[in-house]
Design an enzyme around this catalytic site. Structure first.
Site, short mmCIF file in Angstrom:
data_model
loop_
_atom_site.label_atom_id
_atom_site.label_comp_id
_atom_site.label_asym_id
_atom_site.label_seq_id
_atom_site.Cartn_x
_atom_site.Cartn_y
_atom_site.Cartn_z
N ASP A 1 0.85 -1.20 0.00
CA ASP A 1 0.00 0.00 0.00
C ASP A 1 0.88 1.24 0.00
O ASP A 1 2.07 1.18 0.30
CB ASP A 1 -0.92 0.01 1.23
CG ASP A 1 -2.22 0.77 1.00
OD1 ASP A 1 -3.29 0.15 0.98
OD2 ASP A 1 -2.17 2.01 0.80
N VAL B 1 1.44 0.55 -6.87
CA VAL B 1 1.28 -0.50 -7.89
C VAL B 1 1.53 0.01 -9.31
O VAL B 1 1.62 -0.80 -10.24
CB VAL B 1 -0.10 -1.20 -7.81
CG1 VAL B 1 -0.26 -1.92 -6.48
CG2 VAL B 1 -1.24 -0.22 -8.07
N CYS C 1 -6.58 -5.35 -4.20
CA CYS C 1 -7.61 -4.37 -3.79
C CYS C 1 -7.18 -2.93 -4.05
O CYS C 1 -8.00 -2.03 -3.94
CB CYS C 1 -7.93 -4.51 -2.31
SG CYS C 1 -8.87 -6.00 -1.90
N SER D 1 -15.67 -3.70 -9.80
CA SER D 1 -16.74 -2.90 -9.20
C SER D 1 -17.99 -3.18 -10.02
O SER D 1 -17.89 -3.53 -11.20
CB SER D 1 -16.40 -1.41 -9.30
OG SER D 1 -17.55 -0.62 -9.07
N TYR E 1 -13.11 5.13 -14.56
CA TYR E 1 -13.23 4.10 -13.52
C TYR E 1 -13.86 2.83 -14.11
O TYR E 1 -13.37 1.72 -13.91
CB TYR E 1 -14.08 4.64 -12.37
CG TYR E 1 -14.16 3.74 -11.17
CD1 TYR E 1 -13.05 3.50 -10.36
CD2 TYR E 1 -15.37 3.13 -10.81
CE1 TYR E 1 -13.14 2.68 -9.24
CE2 TYR E 1 -15.47 2.32 -9.69
CZ TYR E 1 -14.34 2.09 -8.91
OH TYR E 1 -14.43 1.28 -7.80
N LYS F 1 -12.24 -0.92 -14.50
CA LYS F 1 -12.82 -2.07 -13.80
C LYS F 1 -13.36 -3.11 -14.79
O LYS F 1 -13.28 -4.32 -14.56
CB LYS F 1 -13.92 -1.61 -12.84
CG LYS F 1 -13.39 -0.72 -11.70
CD LYS F 1 -12.35 -1.42 -10.84
CE LYS F 1 -12.06 -0.68 -9.54
NZ LYS F 1 -11.10 -1.41 -8.69
N THR G 1 -16.50 1.73 3.43
CA THR G 1 -15.04 1.79 3.62
C THR G 1 -14.64 3.26 3.70
O THR G 1 -15.45 4.15 3.42
CB THR G 1 -14.30 1.14 2.44
OG1 THR G 1 -14.45 1.99 1.29
CG2 THR G 1 -14.81 -0.26 2.14
N1 LIG Z 1 -15.93 0.76 -1.22
C1 LIG Z 1 -16.70 0.51 -2.25
O1 LIG Z 1 -17.90 0.78 -2.20
C2 LIG Z 1 -16.15 -0.13 -3.50
C3 LIG Z 1 -17.07 -0.49 -4.50
C4 LIG Z 1 -16.59 -1.07 -5.65
C5 LIG Z 1 -15.25 -1.30 -5.82
N2 LIG Z 1 -14.38 -0.92 -4.86
C6 LIG Z 1 -12.96 -1.18 -5.10
O2 LIG Z 1 -12.42 -1.87 -4.01
C7 LIG Z 1 -11.04 -1.58 -3.89
C8 LIG Z 1 -10.75 -1.21 -2.45
O3 LIG Z 1 -11.48 -0.04 -2.15
P1 LIG Z 1 -11.81 0.40 -0.66
O4 LIG Z 1 -13.24 0.80 -0.64
O5 LIG Z 1 -11.31 -0.60 0.28
O6 LIG Z 1 -10.97 1.77 -0.64
P2 LIG Z 1 -9.87 2.31 0.37
O7 LIG Z 1 -9.57 3.67 -0.12
O8 LIG Z 1 -10.31 2.08 1.78
O9 LIG Z 1 -8.62 1.33 0.09
C9 LIG Z 1 -7.89 1.38 -1.09
C10 LIG Z 1 -6.43 1.26 -0.72
O10 LIG Z 1 -5.68 1.23 -1.95
C11 LIG Z 1 -4.51 1.98 -1.74
N3 LIG Z 1 -3.99 2.45 -3.03
C12 LIG Z 1 -4.53 3.38 -3.84
N4 LIG Z 1 -3.72 3.59 -4.89
C13 LIG Z 1 -2.65 2.77 -4.74
C14 LIG Z 1 -1.48 2.55 -5.49
N5 LIG Z 1 -1.21 3.22 -6.61
N6 LIG Z 1 -0.59 1.62 -5.03
C15 LIG Z 1 -0.82 0.95 -3.88
N7 LIG Z 1 -1.92 1.13 -3.12
C16 LIG Z 1 -2.82 2.04 -3.55
C17 LIG Z 1 -4.93 3.13 -0.84
O11 LIG Z 1 -3.81 3.72 -0.18
C18 LIG Z 1 -5.90 2.45 0.10
O12 LIG Z 1 -5.26 1.99 1.27
C19 LIG Z 1 -10.74 -0.47 -4.90
O13 LIG Z 1 -10.16 -1.07 -6.06
C20 LIG Z 1 -12.12 0.08 -5.23
O14 LIG Z 1 -12.17 0.61 -6.53
C21 LIG Z 1 -14.79 -0.33 -3.69
#
Ligand SMILES: NC(=O)c1ccc[n+]([C@@H]2O[C@H](COP(=O)([O-])OP(=O)(O)OC[C@H]3O[C@@H](n4cnc5c(N)ncnc54)[C@H](O)[C@@H]3O)[C@@H](O)[C@H]2O)c1
Length: 260
Positions: free
Chosen positions: A37, A59, A85, A153, A166, A170, A201
Site C-alpha cells: 500500500d 502498484v 484491492c 466494481s 473508472y 474495472k 469503507t
Molecule cells: N468501497 C466501495 O464501495 C467499492 C465499491 C466497488 C469497488 N471498490 C474497489 O475496491 C477496492 C478497495 O477499495 P476500498 O473501498 O477498500 O478503498 P480504500 O480507499 O479504503 O482502500 C484502497 C487502498 O488502496 C490503496 N492504493 C490506492 N492507490 C494505490 C497505489 N497506486 N498503489 C498501492 N496502493 C494504492 C490506498 O492507499 C488504500 O489503502 C478499490 O479497487 C475500489 O475501486 C470499492
C-alpha cells in the site's frame, strides 16, 4: 487450497477498507500476510496487528512492485495467494458545460490514464509478477498452485455519470479475468474477480450521512451498505473453493446503479 500458516499471501491496497478486512480474515487462519500500500502509517499498524509485513508499494511502479514482492517473499516465502484491492476512482464527465460560465471542458486525458494505470495496469502488473513467482512452487495435493482474487466494481457493468475512466479500468479487470485464468490453467493457478456494490469503507466515509443513507436505501436487499468483512468472506471462498476459476461475481445486494 487450505488456509493455514503454510500459506503466504499478498494483499494490495491492504492498509484500508476491503483489503484490510481481507488481510485480517486471512491472518485469522494463520496465513502470513504482506500488505502492499501507499499508506505506510495504516499499513504498518495493521501489519503489527496481524503479525504480517507492510511493503510500501505504489502498484503503478514496476520497481516498487518488484521490491515489494522481494520483501514479502524474504519475510514469508513465495506467496500462493494474491488479493488485488489497490484502486481509486474519480468522477469527471467526458465533456461538459459549466452552468454558470458556459465554459466547455472535457475529461483531462492525464486523469483518465492515471485511473487506468492504477486500477487496471497495476492489477495486471501484480498478477503477472505474482503468477511468475507461483510457478516456482510445487502444486498442493488438490492441484492448486495458487489463487488470485481481483477487485473490480459493479461500475464495470453499470457505470454512472462521470465514471468513464473508472468503469473502463474495472471492466478491463473483468475482461482479463478469463484469459488470465486460461493462461495459467496448466499451472494450477485460479483467478477470480469480485465486483463490489457499495461498501462502507474509508472511500465512502467522507460522504455526508444523508448521502450514505440514500445509498443504503437504494440497495434492494439488504437495505444497507456492504461490510468489508462480507467482501473478505467472498475473497476467502474464492481462494478456498477449488472449482471456482475464471469467474467475476457481483457482491451487491442486487443493486443496479442508476445513471447518477
Ligand atoms: N468501497 C466501495 O464501495 C467499492 C465499491 C466497488 C469497488 N471498490 C474497489 O475496491 C477496492 C478497495 O477499495 P476500498 O473501498 O477498500 O478503498 P480504500 O480507499 O479504503 O482502500 C484502497 C487502498 O488502496 C490503496 N492504493 C490506492 N492507490 C494505490 C497505489 N497506486 N498503489 C498501492 N496502493 C494504492 C490506498 O492507499 C488504500 O489503502 C478499490 O479497487 C475500489 O475501486 C470499492
Amino acid at each position: 487450497m487450505q488456509l493455514d500458516s503454510s500459506i503466504a499471501a499478498v494483499v494490495t491496497g491492504g492498509a484500508s477498507g476491503l483489503g484490510a478486512a481481507t488481510a485480517r480474515r486471512l491472518a485469522s487462519h494463520g496465513v502470513k500476510v504482506a500488505l502492499f500500500d501507499l499508506n505506510a502509517a495504516q499499513g504498518e499498524a495493521l501489519a503489527r496487528e496481524i503479525g504480517g509485513v507492510f511493503c510500501r508499494v505504489d502498484v503503478t511502479s514496476e520497481a516498487q512492485v518488484d521490491a515489494g514482492f522481494a520483501q514479502a517473499r524474504a519475510a514469508h516465502g513465495q506467496e500462493r495467494v494474491l488479493v488485488n484491492c489497490a484502486g481509486t476512482g474519480n468522477a469527471v464527465k467526458t465533456a461538459s458545460r459549466d452552468k454558470a460560465t458556459g465554459e466547455i471542458r472535457h475529461f483531462p486525458l492525464a486523469n483518465f490514464d492515471r485511473i487506468i494505470q492504477i486500477n487496471l495496469v497495476g492489477t495486471f502488473r501484480c498478477i503477472a509478477k505474482s503468477a511468475a513467482g507461483m510457478l516456482t512452487l510445487a502444486p498442493l495435493p488438490d492441484g492448486d498452485r495458487g489463487a488470485i482474487v481481483n477487485t473490480a466494481s459493479v461500475a464495470a457493468q453499470d457505470g454512472q455519470i462521470g465514471q468513464a475512466a473508472y468503469t473502463a479500468s474495472k471492466a478491463g479487470i473483468v475482461g482479463m479475468t478469463l484469459p488470465i485464468a486460461r493462461d495459467l490453467m496448466n499451472e494450477g493457478i485460479r483467478v477470480n474477480t469480485i465486483l463490489p456494490g457499495i461498501f462502507d469503507t474509508p472511500l465512502l466515509q467522507g460522504a455526508p450521512e444523508h448521502v450514505k443513507a440514500a445509498l443504503a436505501a437504494s440497495v434492494p436487499f439488504p437495505k444497507r451498505l456492504g461490510q468489508p468483512a462480507e467482501y473478505a468472506q467472498l475473497a476467502e471462498s474464492l481462494i478456498l473453493n477449488g472449482y471456482l476459476n475464471g469467474e467475476s461475481i457481483r457482491l451487491d445486494g442486487a443493486i443496479r446503479m442508476a445513471p447518477r
